[in-house]
Design an enzyme around this catalytic site. Structure first.
Site, mmCIF file in Angstrom:
data_model
loop_
_atom_site.group_PDB
_atom_site.id
_atom_site.type_symbol
_atom_site.label_atom_id
_atom_site.label_comp_id
_atom_site.label_asym_id
_atom_site.label_seq_id
_atom_site.Cartn_x
_atom_site.Cartn_y
_atom_site.Cartn_z
ATOM 1 N N ASN A 253 29.257 36.153 135.075
ATOM 2 C CA ASN A 253 29.902 36.484 133.809
ATOM 3 C C ASN A 253 28.840 36.412 132.726
ATOM 4 O O ASN A 253 28.129 35.402 132.621
ATOM 5 C CB ASN A 253 31.035 35.488 133.532
ATOM 6 C CG ASN A 253 31.411 35.412 132.062
ATOM 7 O OD1 ASN A 253 30.701 34.807 131.266
ATOM 8 N ND2 ASN A 253 32.513 36.031 131.693
ATOM 9 N N MET B 255 32.631 41.501 128.753
ATOM 10 C CA MET B 255 32.518 40.292 129.564
ATOM 11 C C MET B 255 33.521 40.331 130.715
ATOM 12 O O MET B 255 34.406 41.172 130.751
ATOM 13 C CB MET B 255 32.754 39.044 128.707
ATOM 14 C CG MET B 255 31.735 38.885 127.603
ATOM 15 S SD MET B 255 30.081 38.527 128.244
ATOM 16 C CE MET B 255 29.868 36.876 127.632
ATOM 17 N N CYS B 256 33.374 39.404 131.597
ATOM 18 C CA CYS B 256 34.183 39.395 132.809
ATOM 19 C C CYS B 256 34.853 38.040 132.935
ATOM 20 O O CYS B 256 34.757 37.191 132.060
ATOM 21 C CB CYS B 256 33.290 39.634 134.016
ATOM 22 S SG CYS B 256 32.177 41.024 133.795
ATOM 23 N N GLU B 257 35.542 37.843 134.028
ATOM 24 C CA GLU B 257 36.142 36.539 134.312
ATOM 25 C C GLU B 257 35.760 36.112 135.724
ATOM 26 O O GLU B 257 35.641 36.948 136.626
ATOM 27 C CB GLU B 257 37.674 36.615 134.210
ATOM 28 C CG GLU B 257 38.179 37.022 132.849
ATOM 29 C CD GLU B 257 38.622 35.847 131.982
ATOM 30 O OE1 GLU B 257 38.562 34.691 132.454
ATOM 31 O OE2 GLU B 257 39.015 36.097 130.829
#
Lengths: 266, 266
Positions: A108, A1-3
């Site tokens: 995201n 996952m990302c931010e």
């Protein structure tokens, strides 16, 4: 996952404080070592900085922390790769021009069966689910609205429907902007805070840094910041609901759409 | 008028040396104080840095000089405004996606009656003749080729015809790239040099700086640099002819079109 990190403000504002905390998540307090990017809207124009390397090690990221670019809308992303290799073409944010406006997008989450989303005007440069979904989303909007609509509410409703379609394919937390409006859609996590007079102090959660906004603002400033997780630990952030789309302009929410409802509830 | 800088190379190469001389023209040895930009193609991706301030004063420009981004194709521009205010939206290079490729464009010169060029898929964000001409050019190519052609020679011939149409409207020196090819079109001034083994020394014309390319290259490297005016004063630059289009790949010319001829002459 990302931010994800976003900002909407009624005066050109630098995001150095928030970005300083945010980028620590790119390989230091967070595991997101697979690139980062930040986009600024300024004076009707647009520019972005992207790097396929960890933000904590990036000379370009340090420049952005130290070089106060003043902007009304900002979108930033740090990446932990799932679909698509770690390389520049897969680094968010992504941009496409529609109606003479630069549209900027960061995502995201992760989608299933995204390859089946049909493309039209826009095609991905890289190989991520995120950029494919962006090209589909923009193509669908452009099919409905070959020219910019006078009344934006129908456009926003269509955008909400398209976001809900993407949410059905997996996790789809979104930041999207057209230079005038910032659109944020929550699938699983997005939080926001609006700062206005009287301004106080804020402590970054990811770095030892405090800022007193009263020293950097005027009484009429309204600045809203959004992030996948709250960036400060001494303020009350509002968490968005799954299926909620917020439309921001000049630091305030101008329309809100929630899951299962077709109409704006603001 | 403005200044253009371009590079095509068969190995990822940094342009720090050439850019260091080039940016001195942005307010120091040259009068081009109205912004600058540089675009890099890397690993199938694309990024650009743009600033609406003079390049000699720019912290971002200094970073680019010191931070060796290795790229096969580079396009850079420094601006002396004629049409369009000094602001970010009017700062070259401009970019649009076609066929999943990021196309990048920078223009030197000034056009008459450019407002009459009809737009289709692409619309300008800013207010320059340059960006309007770019949107027209890309729209015309896309009308002919909705999908990327297998054989590129027809596309290049069409591009040459379109460049000749623009040259009839005024001065149109062009750098254009799609990530694989660099296209350079000369209306009044463009010069190029190809460096390959045995590599020698070069002296910048705009700054006191000498580089010995033999220390930075391998025997198989081929690096071509183009600019509106030669950047070094101890090498033989080749000046392009008015109406000449060169197509570059991996540092060498793969096709050449000249005024009054419809077919490639390489």
């Amino acid at each position: 996952m990302c931010e994800l990190l976003g900002m909407s403000a009624n005066v050109p504002t630098d995001i150095c404080f928030s970005f300083t905390g945010f980028l620590r998540r790119g390989g230091d307090t967070g595991p997101h070592r697979d690139g980062w990017g930040i986009a600024f809207y300024e004076q009707g124009g647009y520019r972005e900085f992207r790097d396929p390397f960890p933000s904590v090690d990036s000379a370009i990221a340090r420049l952005i922390c130290d070089y106060p670019i003043k902007s009304n809308i900002v979108i930033s992303h740090i990446r932990q790769a799932n679909v698509g290799q770690v390389r520049l073409a897969n680094t968010h944010p992504f941009t496409r021009e529609m109606w003479g406006q630069p549209w900027c997008y960061a995502h995201n989450g992760q989608l299933e069966e995204w390859q089946a989303l049909p493309l039209s005007f826009y095609r991905p440069v890289g190989s991520t689910d995120s950029e494919h979904a962006f090209c589909w989303l923009m193509g669908e909007l452009r099919k409905c609205y070959p020219d910019p609509p006078e009344d934006r509410s129908g456009l926003w409703q269509r955008l909400h429907e398209l976001c809900e379609e993407l949410r059905r394919l997996g996790v789809f937390n979104l930041m999207l902007a057209d230079g005038e409006y910032l659109y944020t859609f929550c699938s699983t996590k997005l939080a926001h805070i609006t700062r206005r007079a009287p301004f106080g102090e804020a402590n970054l959660a990811d770095a030892e840094m405090v800022v007193n906004f009263a020293e950097h603002t005027t009484p009429n400033d309204v600045v809203s910041v959004l992030a996948t997780e709250p960036l400060t630990d001494n303020e009350e952030w509002v968490r968005m609901l799954p299926g909620e789309l917020l439309v921001w302009r000049d630091g305030v929410i101008v329309a809100r759409f929630v899951a299962g409802q077709d109409e704006s509830v603001v």
